[in-house]
Design an enzyme around this catalytic site. Structure first.
Site, PDB file in Angstrom:
ATOM      1  N   LEU A   5     -36.982 -74.582  -3.060  1.00  0.00           N
ATOM      2  CA  LEU A   5     -38.229 -74.234  -3.730  1.00  0.00           C
ATOM      3  C   LEU A   5     -39.329 -73.876  -2.729  1.00  0.00           C
ATOM      4  CD1 LEU A   5     -37.716 -77.220  -6.125  1.00  0.00           C
ATOM      5  CD2 LEU A   5     -37.665 -74.817  -6.853  1.00  0.00           C
ATOM      6  N   PRO A   6     -40.381 -73.190  -3.207  1.00  0.00           N
ATOM      7  CA  PRO A   6     -41.357 -72.634  -2.257  1.00  0.00           C
ATOM      8  C   PRO A   6     -42.210 -73.648  -1.506  1.00  0.00           C
ATOM      9  CG  PRO A   6     -41.475 -71.492  -4.365  1.00  0.00           C
ATOM     10  CD  PRO A   6     -40.595 -72.691  -4.574  1.00  0.00           C
ATOM     11  N   THR A  50     -38.668 -76.154   2.420  1.00  0.00           N
ATOM     12  CA  THR A  50     -39.442 -76.560   3.599  1.00  0.00           C
ATOM     13  C   THR A  50     -40.749 -77.156   3.104  1.00  0.00           C
ATOM     14  OG1 THR A  50     -38.484 -74.942   5.083  1.00  0.00           O
ATOM     15  CG2 THR A  50     -40.660 -75.745   5.649  1.00  0.00           C
ATOM     16  N   LYS A 109     -37.589 -79.543  11.098  1.00  0.00           N
ATOM     17  CA  LYS A 109     -37.961 -78.173  10.721  1.00  0.00           C
ATOM     18  C   LYS A 109     -39.392 -77.871  11.133  1.00  0.00           C
ATOM     19  CE  LYS A 109     -37.617 -74.161   8.573  1.00  0.00           C
ATOM     20  NZ  LYS A 109     -37.604 -73.896   7.139  1.00  0.00           N
TER      21      LYS A 109
END
Lengths: 333, 333, 333, 333
Positions: free
Chosen positions: C101-102, C132, C207
């Protein structure tokens, strides 16, 4: 031009040269005309130098001038100046000279070049350089002038073209205290503040410091106003609050970068008519800081931001256009 | 904890909430005591809040107080305050309350916690928060107060402990214009400037802006003074030149970071007694800037420099010790 | 919205939650299908999620999907997926789900919203989030999943759209070691590297670290190549020298920002087709760094530079267009 | 030393001098000994130059040396070198000379000083300067050598004291392609990579670029590792993840700044025995960037950070101690 390299070499190896420079020229004998309004030479008649020379004429001085531009010379001739053909010609006629030149190499050429001032300078002359240059070059020029028994003082200005025209410049003067009164008499015809900063080079040093701090505060003011406005604050209210608080600075209260907050400043005139971003020469400050190993994190970043702005189309806009640079433009490249 | 995401989501998608916030509370009915010197509550009696509450007492107000520290409460009791056992107890007794708390979670707890203000608040109460917090939290508090028919205003201060003691603070007030006069009457007993900045949250917004600009100019002033002194300029002369020129700012003319340049400021007292570096909370500004996607290159770098300073032993020193941080210390790690 | 403050409060006061998180979920009983190729759910079928889900299908999995976009769902239906009407519907059918998902609020909504996964999740389910997002949100999601006796793992990816399509992604996985093998079996169908980084949140942490370092090295590579070329070096020669020396990095040897130095990379295709500058979300790193009081001077400046680039028309260009941003364009604004 | 100033002047006014420099020396006639193992001169016998000269001797060359240090000369005499009393004496004996000197003024003095190389240089000599200096000075030296019909090439090295001793240096060579093979034959005795970068000055240019990028990536790596570890990642795991992803760089995979992550590197030896922070001369890069008006925001900030580190006691530590500098030390100043 050899001395430039030498000055740099010295600097790297004996930086204390700066501290010593204040006392090296006291022994120069002054044999200049002491009556007021003695003739003055002026070399460099551009946007700043032209109006400055005219103010000397207006104040009753006989002024002998030189510039490489025919138009500039013609312009001064009409204003009543005596136009000659080289810096050497100026120096052979008068013993008090003001120079206002674009950068280091121009100053070096005008003083030490083939037909430069030092080729004909009279012993006891007072040479005042109002160019904004590297303090190390000023120190070097002073050394060379000293060999000819002439006094060199650095006297860069604060204030732009309008202040030059109205005689409202501030001069930051470096050079021997004994010669400062004589320099001050001349400079007061072109400015309203004439401040003695210390030995030769300290005028340029003060200018370099001022410019670095100005760049930091202008970009800081731009970031702050931009963020505050995005947070919902009305621009004038934000300006008022900041200026009655510890954020107060010239970039906010006198030259605010947000269009419409102050009247008459460049930001309210599409960033025209002020001090161009490309002239915001922070390279001088960075060279000095690098040589002295003096940390300037914000000064360096300000330098970089103005560098990018020059590359992105803001070179000719007033330096307060940093506010505009930070805006969201959204259009795709 | 889903609401965390919701708050962020709202913020990212309807940032205009800020712009709207100015007009949302006009309909709150004011039923407070209108005669002057009605009783006032005060929650948070630390270094700032203590002296502020005392100034209210000195000016003839009956003041009901709460703090978690027994000593702070005892101190206020001696000064004539009515001490109670919780924020809720304060709110059940008076309808005008000032809060002065360390940070976001403390404000949230004092207002919305189990024995918080909102558990007992009287309809029509005026709640003034002088804490320095995230404007988004102020807006959230205002929404919650609104549901109880009470008005929340943010009113952070500029000026430190000394200004709090002498009643010389500046208040930057956000909230409905209709309620500003009532807030001003109270705040004028503790400060000399009370400025209405706009809708709720704009007081904190102005404070955040001020702190960011202050940090930039203080570090900038430190870099500039340091470089100028290394260039051979006498510190007081350099300060004078910069302050008559476009580099002029509060960090140079009022709070100069170089020891000995100004009397009485922290830099002249071994960087003691001022505003500690660790309290220079630029994290608020950076969070706001990141959320708004507002570029703040110098503000971010100033944040980082103060962050490193906190790690390197300057946390308790005055924030003007940035000058000291830039110095060459040479001793080996 | 009180929970917003609570989350922040918790974070500031018990940051060690990160360190502890690795061991909190070991007691979750795994009752999932253990035979291979058990059905998998997939939520979020965008540029990344779509190709990832298709790779699961290609590898023989029965896949149940959901997305808000009708077109994305239709696209997957054609590829053989079972399309359902909500995250809850996915969770009621399968006990292994991947989400892509965004950003933070989308993840929170999909997991904890009204028709979210947790409303119907089966005990013992394995929920793998490849979005992320903020590691703190991952930790929060894991806590909520834990209450339903389900395991949440964060597994963000490195590699872009092309790697998603070709199954060449790298997954950085955070969560209990006991559940890692089960997650790895699924993720290996979509990527070639599946790395266990530690407890929940550490995948996102890795990340965030990678993106910050990448941004620094890409802008650094752009500055360096630009300066070297201006100094007269041929671009490919400069790249070769740097890559056999201590300046070597991925941004120089694999994704060089100078057009023509490497074939097939975005810089050689007018900065199209790569990873857009606007997706270079360094805000996550900055929020984390601010909360942890971890100094990141270059990371913060890189964030600011990408922020300005987004404002100046580079938002949709590949992030290696930092090289282009630094160029001299000269045209007047 | 006049030409230095001239080079700078030219640079400011016709920066294309760099681009032209590649082809200016092709006409120099080579009349040197062409048989292998002809005698070689070596000037500058410090930590780097000493071991380099010894490697020439080991490889069968007759070597004539000079240094200002008696001890260095004695050391080489024992190794079999022919020691003479000045650079001029070296140049009068041999027609191939390597110089390895600390900085700009030393190079200028050794080449153009009273008893410098050029006072006695034989026509057709090959002069290879391995010092790390300003590319502009290299260009200037090449011009002066050209007047004596000698070829000057810049050939700075990558790799430190250990690489010098083991003959594992990388040479980045600038100068005419026609002379490169002759230079390569000599340099291969001291290094394993000898790369032709282009015209004179491009070797130094490549070195300057490499150092700037290295500083950026080392500080970036330090920030990133520090943040990741604070986020709960195990250092070696974090290193592995980053090095298999787009953050990969030499500063992470070969010279990791976190103690214990890699064996044998300075960070695992209390930051001893590597490349000292004070030698990380980013001033060269900044001077070049300022002259070229090339924006280097991260490079400038890296320069400033290393500047502050030198002031705060890290001057003698390895440059990877940037990691240590970012740590929280907490003790009060």
């Amino acid at each position: 031009m050899a001395a430039l390299g030498k000055a740099r070499f010295l600097l790297q190896h004996k930086c204390s040269v700066y501290k010593l420079s204040g006392c090296r020229y006291f022994s120069v004998q002054s044999v200049r005309h002491s009556e007021s309004k003695s003739p003055v030479g002026f070399i460099g008649l551009g946007n700043m130098g032209g109006p400055m020379a005219k103010n000397l004429i207006k104040n009753g001085y006989s002024v002998t001038v030189f510039d490489v531009s025919e138009q500039s010379k013609e312009d001064l001739r009409k204003a009543g100046a005596n136009v000659v053909s080289s810096p050497a010609a100026v120096a052979s006629e008068v013993d008090t000279i003001v120079t206002m030149l674009p950068s280091n190499p121009h100053v070096i050429e005008v003083y030490t070049g083939k037909s430069g001032i030092l080729s004909t300078v009279k012993p006891g002359s007072l040479l005042i350089d109002s160019s904004t240059i590297d303090p190390m070059v000023s120190i070097d020029m002073a050394e060379q002038c000293s060999k000819k028994n002439a006094t060199f003082m650095d006297a860069p200005v604060s204030g732009g073209v309008l202040a030059a025209a109205s005689g409202a410049l501030t001069f930051m003067v470096g050079g021997p205290a004994s010669e400062f009164p004589a320099a001050k008499i001349i400079l007061e015809n072109m400015g309203k503040n004439v401040i003695h900063c210390g030995g030769v080079g300290t005028g340029e040093a003060a200018k370099v410091c001022n410019n670095m701090m100005l760049a930091i505060s202008m970009i800081g003011a731009s970031e702050t106003m931009n963020m505050g406005i995005k947070l919902g604050l009305e621009p004038k209210v934000l300006k008022d609050v900041l200026c009655t608080s510890s954020a107060r600075c010239w970039s906010l209260d006198t030259y605010n970068p947000v269009p419409g907050v102050l009247e008459g400043v460049p930001s309210s005139k599409d960033y025209q008519g002020g001090f161009a971003t490309e002239l915001m020469d922070l390279g001088l400050a960075q060279n000095v800081a690098t040589t002295l190993k003096s940390p300037t994190p914000l000064g360096s970043l300000a330098h970089q931001i103005y560098r990018v702005m020059c590359n992105k189309g803001y070179a000719r806009k007033d330096f307060s256009s940093a506010y505009m640079f930070l805006q969201d433009e959204k259009e795709e490249k």
